[in-house]
Motif scaffolding. Structure first.
Motif, short mmCIF file in Angstrom:
data_model
loop_
_atom_site.label_atom_id
_atom_site.label_comp_id
_atom_site.label_asym_id
_atom_site.label_seq_id
_atom_site.Cartn_x
_atom_site.Cartn_y
_atom_site.Cartn_z
N LEU B 51 37.58 14.65 25.88
CA LEU B 51 36.81 13.63 26.61
C LEU B 51 37.03 13.77 28.12
CD1 LEU B 51 35.04 11.23 25.83
CD2 LEU B 51 37.09 9.80 25.77
N ALA B 52 38.27 14.03 28.52
CA ALA B 52 38.58 14.18 29.95
C ALA B 52 37.78 15.35 30.53
CB ALA B 52 40.08 14.42 30.15
N SER B 53 37.76 16.47 29.82
CA SER B 53 37.00 17.63 30.31
C SER B 53 35.51 17.33 30.38
CB SER B 53 37.23 18.84 29.40
OG SER B 53 38.38 19.53 29.81
N ARG B 54 35.01 16.60 29.36
CA ARG B 54 33.58 16.32 29.34
C ARG B 54 33.20 15.36 30.47
NH1 ARG B 54 32.88 14.95 23.95
NH2 ARG B 54 32.26 12.81 24.23
N LEU B 55 34.02 14.31 30.65
CA LEU B 55 33.66 13.30 31.65
C LEU B 55 33.82 13.82 33.07
CD1 LEU B 55 35.26 10.12 30.01
CD2 LEU B 55 32.84 10.65 30.25
N LYS B 74 51.20 18.61 24.80
CA LYS B 74 50.88 17.93 23.52
C LYS B 74 49.45 18.26 23.11
CE LYS B 74 50.78 15.44 19.95
NZ LYS B 74 51.44 15.93 18.75
N SER B 75 48.58 18.36 24.09
CA SER B 75 47.20 18.76 23.79
C SER B 75 46.71 19.61 24.95
CB SER B 75 46.32 17.51 23.64
OG SER B 75 44.97 17.92 23.54
N HIS B 76 46.04 20.73 24.63
CA HIS B 76 45.53 21.59 25.69
C HIS B 76 44.10 21.98 25.35
CE1 HIS B 76 46.86 24.85 22.89
NE2 HIS B 76 47.91 24.07 22.77
N HIS B 77 43.18 21.44 26.11
CA HIS B 77 41.76 21.71 25.90
C HIS B 77 41.32 22.78 26.88
CE1 HIS B 77 37.54 20.74 24.96
NE2 HIS B 77 37.34 20.96 26.25
N GLY B 78 40.75 23.87 26.36
CA GLY B 78 40.21 24.91 27.23
C GLY B 78 41.22 25.96 27.65
N VAL B 79 42.42 25.92 27.09
CA VAL B 79 43.43 26.93 27.43
C VAL B 79 44.38 27.05 26.24
CG1 VAL B 79 44.93 25.26 28.60
CG2 VAL B 79 45.11 27.68 29.18
N GLU B 80 44.86 28.26 25.96
CA GLU B 80 45.67 28.47 24.76
C GLU B 80 47.17 28.30 24.98
OE1 GLU B 80 44.74 28.62 21.60
OE2 GLU B 80 42.81 28.16 22.50
N VAL B 145 43.54 17.44 34.61
CA VAL B 145 42.39 18.33 34.47
C VAL B 145 42.54 19.48 35.47
CG1 VAL B 145 40.76 16.67 33.52
CG2 VAL B 145 41.05 16.80 35.98
N LEU B 146 42.15 20.69 35.05
CA LEU B 146 42.39 21.89 35.84
C LEU B 146 41.09 22.70 35.96
CD1 LEU B 146 45.22 21.12 34.64
CD2 LEU B 146 45.71 23.54 34.45
N ASP B 147 41.02 23.47 37.04
CA ASP B 147 39.89 24.38 37.18
C ASP B 147 40.36 25.64 37.91
OD1 ASP B 147 36.39 23.68 37.83
OD2 ASP B 147 37.39 25.53 37.23
N GLN B 148 39.70 26.75 37.65
CA GLN B 148 40.04 27.99 38.35
C GLN B 148 39.19 28.16 39.60
OE1 GLN B 148 39.89 29.37 34.47
NE2 GLN B 148 41.78 30.58 34.55
#
Lengths: 106, 426
Positions: B51-55, B74-80, B145-148
């Motif tokens: 949700l954080a990434s989407r919003l 605990k949770s990582h969305h978009g990165v392994e 939230v992170l971005d490259q």
């Protein structure tokens, strides 16, 4: 002090529905009989279970728990579940417990 | 510089180090308390990062927990990646302060340019993190939230991120409360038969608190002397008055009492953060329904919060499957208050309503379990008409006299446990 209560539970098929008719008092001492009547109900090919509690003169929290247990079990197996109640203490218990709207009625 | 001065300086630095180290030890203790490190992935937190990434429109979102020497995800969305070293600049710095930690262009920001996620091949350029702050003020980690690519973040987006971080913390607090309640209940069950008395005491306050503006009485009667009762009542002073609860678990005996104990202590945990009765019942219901016992049980509770005002007190009341409390007005009429609400602990997603009623000085609030209706109004009775008739002439007599009169009406031959609270507004 604990009362000795008497209950009669009659379960019979009507079309594709199972009617469970209870006469007497449904409380902590008689609740196991309803649980027993509901065991295995999902394996008999019914599409609906009707709990007829019009002639239940008294129902306590254990009785309500058993009625809810059966509801979850029946609906969990994709069957319909409904109650038959009349005005009186049982209906008032459903209202006080805030669960009257959880059931459908015949 | 003299040697003595050097010694003094070092001593001072050592003391500073000590106090921040002690703070960090306490923070790590808080991290351990939630028992979350190295637990498997989990739907609730996965949904929040997605949700954080989407919003916020960022490719990566993480729930991080800062451990002694690592930052675990605990949770990582978009990165392994599952954990990184504890290096300053990002999460490790975010938890050392309050509020959001924003880095818009990490490669040129002196706070972060040396961090290996920034300088290394990962090439992090944007970071926005909000600390996960527990009810007692410890920052466990962040929702970030992170971005490259470098980017800006609006005030509204920061607020969204903060709201989502609060959801993460709520989830952690609820799990902790549930675990404690279950541990307690398990401990109670192991000793069930011969500790009925001890258990009974755990369901009831040792003594009623003295709170200015109120006078209280409480009574409790067990139907079967060999068994523990499943009813409970509780009274807790609040910043603006008093919170009162009465409850009952379906069924009888030690198992019912175990459910009651879990409900009472979970409610107390919720109450340390939340005074609103409907919100407290909603949270309690979610916790109990999410961790059903076998056989399944429910509890019923009436929960009231009394806030003193110039006329007496505002009574905010929420009911979960429980009979309506009665108010004996000073002039001698008795009325039931509250709106029926669903029983607690059976179904998730159930909503609880509350009503607010003005109480005046001289009014008495009587909260009770259904055993009082059963014993004073008749077997199986859920109507309170006879109880109200009994209470009308007792207006203004004081809580002890009212409790005595109710005791006399209950008598010795009970078929159900009876518990009640009587509160007079002075």
């Amino acid at each position: 002090m604990r009362r000795d209560t008497v209950v009669t539970i009659d379960a019979h098929r009507e079309g594709d529905a199972l009617w469970i008719r209870i006469v007497g008092e449904l409380d902590v001492s008689t609740e196991p009989e309803l649980i027993q009547a509901g065991e295995g109900v999902e394996n008999e090919g019914y599409s609906k279970v009707v709990l007829d509690i019009r002639e239940v003169a008294f129902m306590d929290s254990s009785g309500l728990r058993a009625a809810l247990w059966l509801k979850d079990k029946v609906e969990g197996h994709g069957m319909k579940y409904s109650l038959v109640v009349s005005d009186g203490p049982v209906k008032r218990l459903l209202d006080v417990a805030g669960v009257a709207s959880w059931f459908t009625y015949e | 510089m003299l040697i003595g001065e050097v010694g003094q300086r070092q001593g001072w630095e050592a003391r500073v180090l000590d106090s921040s180290r002690i703070e960090e030890m306490r923070r790590l203790e808080a991290v351990r308390r939630y028992d979350i490190l190295d637990t498997p992935p989990d739907g609730a937190f996965e949904r929040i990062t997605a949700l954080a990434s989407r919003l916020l429109g960022t490719p990566i979102s993480i729930v991080s927990v800062v451990d002694e020497d690592r930052i675990w995800f605990k949770s990582h969305h978009g990165v392994e990646v599952e954990e990184v070293d504890r290096e300053p600049g990002l999460c490790a710095s975010a938890i050392l302060q309050e509020g959001p930690w924003i880095v818009a262009d990490a490669k040129s920001d002196p706070r972060t340019l040396a961090n290996s996620l920034v300088a290394g091949e990962f090439g992090l350029q944007f970071y926005a993190g909000v600390p996960l702050t527990t009810f007692d003020g410890f920052n466990l980690g962040t929702l970030c939230v992170l971005d490259q690519e470098p980017r800006e973040i609006s005030a509204e987006e920061v607020e969204t991120l903060s709201d989502l971080a609060s959801l993460v913390v709520d989830e952690l607090e609820l799990r902790l409360a549930a675990r404690r309640a279950l541990e307690l209940e398990g401990a109670l069950r192991r000793n069930a038969e011969h500790t009925a008395r001890t258990l009974q005491q755990s369901l009831l306050p040792i003594e009623l608190p003295a709170v200015e503006g109120f006078r209280l009485a409480a009574r409790y009667h067990v139907a079967n002397k060999d068994e523990v009762g499943g009813d409970f009542y509780d009274v807790v002073p609040t910043p603006s008055g008093l919170a009162l609860g009465v409850g009952d678990a379906c069924g009888k005996g030690t198992e019912a009492a175990g459910a009651t104990g879990a409900a009472r202590w979970t409610l107390r945990t919720i109450f340390s953060q939340e005074w609103n009765p409907a919100v407290a019942l909603t949270r309690l219901n979610e916790l109990l329904a999410r961790h059903p016992e076998d056989p399944r049980r429910y509890v019923t509770i009436a929960l009231a919060s009394l806030t003193l005002d110039s006329e007496g007190a505002k009574c905010t009341l929420s009911l979960g499957g429980h009979p309506k409390p009665l108010v004996v007005r000073g002039k001698g009429s008795t009325e039931a208050i509250g709106e029926a609400g669903p029983l607690i602990g059976w179904s998730q997603g159930v909503k609880f309503e509350e009503v607010t009623v003005q109480l005046f000085k001289g009014d008495t609030l009587v909260m009770f379990t259904d055993g009082l209706l059963e014993t004073t109004c008749g077997h199986g009775e859920t109507s309170d008409a006879r109880l109200r008739e009994l209470l009308n002439p007792l207006a203004g007599k004081g809580p002890e006299a009212i409790a005595d009169a109710l005791d006399a009406a209950v008598g010795d031959e009970m078929t159900d446990d009876v518990g009640f609270l009587v509160v007079e507004l002075l």
